[in-house]
Write a protein that holds these residues in place. Structure first.
Motif, short mmCIF file in Angstrom:
data_model
loop_
_atom_site.label_atom_id
_atom_site.label_comp_id
_atom_site.label_asym_id
_atom_site.label_seq_id
_atom_site.Cartn_x
_atom_site.Cartn_y
_atom_site.Cartn_z
N HIS A 722 40.43 40.75 51.73
CA HIS A 722 41.68 41.19 52.36
C HIS A 722 41.74 40.79 53.82
O HIS A 722 42.81 40.66 54.39
CB HIS A 722 41.85 42.71 52.19
N ASN A 726 38.99 33.52 51.44
CA ASN A 726 39.52 33.27 50.11
C ASN A 726 38.76 32.23 49.29
O ASN A 726 39.31 31.60 48.40
CB ASN A 726 41.02 32.97 50.15
N THR A 753 40.10 36.06 42.65
CA THR A 753 41.31 35.89 41.85
C THR A 753 42.04 37.22 41.70
O THR A 753 43.25 37.32 41.93
CB THR A 753 40.96 35.36 40.45
N SER A 756 43.58 38.23 45.00
CA SER A 756 44.72 37.43 45.46
C SER A 756 45.95 37.84 44.67
O SER A 756 47.06 37.82 45.19
CB SER A 756 44.43 35.94 45.33
N SER A 760 49.15 39.07 46.61
CA SER A 760 50.49 38.49 46.45
C SER A 760 51.44 39.53 45.91
O SER A 760 52.62 39.55 46.26
CB SER A 760 50.44 37.24 45.57
#
Ligand SMILES: Nc1nc2c(c(=O)[nH]1)N[C@H]1C(S)=C(S)[C@@H](COP(=O)(O)OP(=O)(O)OC[C@H]3O[C@@H](n4cnc5c(=O)[nH]c(N)nc54)[C@H](O)[C@@H]3O)O[C@H]1N2
Ligand SMILES: Nc1nc2c(c(=O)[nH]1)N[C@H]1C(S)=C(S)[C@@H](COP(=O)(O)OP(=O)(O)OC[C@H]3O[C@@H](n4cnc5c(=O)[nH]c(N)nc54)[C@H](O)[C@@H]3O)O[C@H]1N2
Ligand SMILES: [Mo]
Length: 765
Positions: A722, A726, A753, A756, A760
């Motif tokens: 966070h 990444n 994964t 993310s 998103s």
């Protein structure tokens, strides 16, 4: 008799040159198959967790040469799929159909190596005819395998088109009542394409135990004599003369499953069990337990006193463990390495070879078993391999006979055979197209593929295997706090629909059972499972859990040739096991089996032990009982009976001595925080308040440990993601996770994964 310096230099420069050659198509003088293959098929192996060193090599090679393709064949989506270009999540046990159909495809599409087949093999026609007969159309094969025809076609095309292809296979192939046929089906496609013993092109059975090969070399199977000889008349005669042993055994002995049956039937009355824990690792494990109970005399040699099997022994012999003894081991590429002890055996512990010699001497073989050092045994072993060999038998250590003690001690790792033709060992077998059969030709073996027999004892199929941080029956890995923190309890993985259908939720206790037995494990719900199938790790024993010996559910159906049981395909049922409360205990002393709990699982932590417990009915009586099994002192007791919540804490001289937490739902959400407080010599005031409040304090809760090497927890990783990391590499830079053995990298990527997606999701909301 030694490996000369030249060859060392040659290997060193070759190693440098193959590294340079990565990325180009030139084959270096000395080669490493995994690095130069263009296609690696991994079937029936979760190599990421069970062969981490090989897997990391493959993963690194793929990074260097991105065109290299990886196909994983496994009913489950495992950590190994992390680097896969294609995953065939096939129906369990259908590999024989896959490789037979591949052989038919290769023939139909003109991808056979006709010259190799003609010159170097026999029995091809019958084998191909059989494969064609069983294969059917692409769609029919796809249906049997339960995979998409497109994926199957892709795999066939890649294999057909890729000269440098390797097929790695392990227990998902072998542990089957038709495992020998599946092994043959794999070897057949490699023989048919001449892809055997060539750089980057070969079938490769990745053996499990670090010394699995060494065990075979010394004849450690019931159907073998020493030095890779078997029970043929010629071999028996040869061994008889070499050992001057006129009464040499004339028939193969019983294989494991048959042997324990014979014990159960009273045909075997004396058992000496050395270096294995069959009460856990055998199929039909309760029948094995019962057989041992009836046996007149059971002797167990082990380096641990409290294994399930040791506890059932009449006589326990303390064995020295690997770091305490001296000898050699052979790995899966035929490389013999010296293993030098670095610890003195504790107490009365002795090397296994010494015990065998003592018994043999008292049985009247004083002159034949009078070795005083492992080097003498190795010398005899090497001489037997060389005896009347002259290149006729593959296993030949003639170049390692008559070593002085100093030469033995200084022996460098070397790949057998070591003889006149290959004085420095042989890197590659079969590269000349000659095989160790009577006419020097490889044999195709036809086999009719069949699916595993389903007993229909239940409506689920249970698959079993390994987890990343435990070794078999945990007698040694179970002692390591770091390793216990990856996965703390026995579990079963379910497909979401199978779980929902049965009212099983993630984290719920679940009864997995059939007519043979029942185990109580925690459910994990995951899309990685196929429908109708569950996965249960093989590791948990009576030492670490109340009821998790999964071998009790497995039938002893086995392969007629190898004797290998069907360990990955058992018919079982599952149902939720409702409990009224759940608890968590930390203690300084091992309390053994905690009483009055329907469920328990335990393990070690730094300076103590943890117990996960759960049960039905009144929890107070259980908590009182548990407290009574622990040291006395000034226990702090809080309770909220409404929600079956109890917190009992024993602090002596400012240090936590024991903790018992229960709750109708979750006893304490931050186990890792609690475990860390247990490490403290003195508990701080704020932590003491946090303990009493039943909530973690300010100190960071790292969550379940993902990276065992650097002790990095899930919550830390999520936080770093966070904060902007990444990729696995960036997380490695920030937290060090994944930068040592690398076996946690697939899990780290899964977290990236998953996070993310959350991130998103947050942004789009
Ligand atoms: N961490 C760890 N590593 C180990 C060990 C350990 O105990 N712990 N043990 C060592 C030993 S002795 C061994 S033998 C090796 C074993 O190494 P592996 O064989 O890689 O280990 P398993 O977990 O048994 O994995 C076998 C895989 O086969 C899959 N499988 C099940 N049925 C089928 C099938 O029908 N077809 C196919 N294609 N796949 C199937 C399973 O889902 C599983 O992922 O590991 C060695 N390495
Ligand atoms: N259901 C299911 N069952 C399986 C498997 C599976 O995948 N699923 N896998 C199978 C496979 S491939 C394997 S290899 C087996 C493993 O099964 P086991 O061999 O039964 O398991 P280990 O825990 O390795 O047992 C080794 C024992 O030897 C002891 N030991 C260690 N070092 C020494 C030593 O130097 N000397 C002596 N005397 N003792 C020592 C250890 O403490 C331990 O008790 O399990 C098999 N069983
Ligand atoms: Mo194994």
């Amino acid at each position: 008799a030694n490996i000369d310096t030249n060859s060392r230099l040659c290997m060193a420069s070759a190693a440098a040159s193959y590294k340079r050659s990565l990325g180009s198509d030139t084959v270096p003088a000395c080669y490493e198959d995994l690095e130069i293959a263009d296609l690696i098929v991994i079937t029936g192996s979760n190599a990421a967790w069970a062969h981490p060193v090989l897997f990391q090599r493959i993963s690194a090679a793929k990074q260097q040469r991105p065109h290299m393709k990886i196909v994983v064949v496994d009913p489950r989506k495992t950590a190994t799929c992390d680097i896969a270009d294609l995953h065939l999540a096939l129906r369990p046990g259908s590999d024989g159909f896959l490789f037979s159909a591949l052989l038919a495809y290769l023939a139909d599409n003109h991808h056979l190596d006709e010259d190799f087949i003609a010159l170097h093999t026999q029995n091809f026609e019958a084998t191909l005819a059989q494969a064609k007969h069983s294969a059917g159309s692409l769609q029919q094969t796809a249906d049997v395998l339960d995979v998409s025809a497109d994926d199957l076609q892709t795999f066939f095309r890649w294999f057909a088109a890729t000269e440098k292809s390797l097929t790695l296979y392990s227990q998902g192939i072998n542990q089957s009542a038709t495992g020998t046929d599946k092994g043959n089906a794999i070897i057949n496609v490699h023989l048919a394409t001449g892809r055997i013993g060539k750089p980057g092109a070969s079938p490769f059975s990745i053996t499990g135990q670090p010394n699995a090969m060494g065990g075979r070399e010394v004849g450690g199977l019931s159907n073998q004599l020493a030095a890779h000889m078997d029970f043929s008349a010629a071999d028996r005669d040869r061994v008889k003369r070499f050992w001057n042993a006129p009464n040499l055994v004339s028939e193969p002995g019983l294989k494991a499953v048959d042997m324990f049956r014979a014990v159960g039937e009273g045909k075997i009355k004396f058992l000496w069990i050395m270096s294995t824990n069959p009460l856990v690792s055998m199929p039909n494990a309760d029948a094995v337990k019962e057989a041992m109970r009836q046996c007149d005399m059971v002797i167990v040699s082990d380096c641990m006193a409290n294994t399930d099997t040791a506890l059932a022994a009449h006589l326990l012999l303390p064995a020295a463990s690997w770091g305490e003894k001296n000898g050699t081991v052979t790995n899966s590429e035929r490389r013999i390495s010296r293993q030098r002890g670095f610890l003195t055996p504790p107490g009365e512990a002795k090397a296994d070879w010494w015990m065998i010699c003592q018994v043999a001497q008292r049985l009247g073989f004083a002159n034949d078993f009078n070795y005083s050092h492992p080097a003498e045994i190795f010398d005899e072993h090497a001489r037997l391999s060389a005896f009347e060999n002259n290149g006729s038998r593959d296993f030949d250590l003639s170049g390692l006979t008559a070593l002085s003690r100093a030469e033995y001690d200084a022996l460098k790792p070397v790949q057998w055979p070591i003889n006149d033709t290959f004085p420095n060992g042989r890197q590659r077998f079969f590269d000349d197209g000659f095989f160790f059969t009577d006419n020097r030709k490889a044999r195709f073996v036809p086999a009719t593929p069949v699916l595993p027999e389903n007993d229909h004892d239940g409506d689920l199929i249970m698959n079993t295997g390994r987890v990343r941080d435990h070794w078999h029956t945990m007698t040694r890995t179970g002692k390591s706090p770091r390793l216990a923190q990856h996965i703390a309890e026995p579990y079963a993985e379910f497909h979401p629909q199978d779980a929902a259908q049965r009212g099983i939720t993630d984290g719920q206790l679940t009864d997995v059972f059939n007519k043979r037995g029942s185990i109580l494990v925690r459910a994990k719900v995951t899309e990685n499972q196929r429908r109708g199938e569950i996965f249960v790790p093989m590791h948990w024993t009576s030492r670490y859990a109340g009821k998790a010996r999964m071998g009790t559910l497995i039938s002893d159906r086995r392969d007629p040739l190898s004797g290998q049981p069907e360990l990955k395909f058992s018919s079982v049922n599952a149902r939720p096991y409702p409990t009224d409360w759940r608890g968590f205990i930390l203690t300084r002393e091992d309390i053994g089996e905690p009483g009055h709990c329907d469920y328990w699982a335990s393990g070690v932590i730094d300076r103590g032990f943890y117990y996960e417990i759960a049960g039905q009915g009144d929890v107070r009586a259980t908590v009182d009982h548990l407290e009574s099994t622990m040291p006395g002192g000034n226990w702090l007791r809080l309770s909220d009976e409404q929600v079956r919540h109890h917190r009992r804490i024993l602090i002596v001289d400012g240090r936590i001595e024991a903790v018992i937490f229960t709750h109708q739902q979750e006893a304490f959400s931050s186990r890792q925080w609690l475990i860390e407080r247990f490490r403290d010599d003195v508990i701080s005031n704020s932590d003491r308040r946090a303990l009493l409040a039943g909530k973690p304090g300010n100190a960071e809760d790292t969550g379940a440990i993902i990276c065992s090497c650097f002790q990095v927890g899930e919550k830390q990783i999520i936080k770093a993601i966070h904060a902007g990391c990444n990729s696995a590499a960036e997380l490695g830079d920030t937290l060090k996770c994944g930068t040592n053995c690398g076996s946690c990298i697939p899990e780290i990527k899964t977290l990236i994964t998953a996070q993310s997606e959350t991130i998103s999701g947050e942004i789009s909301q």
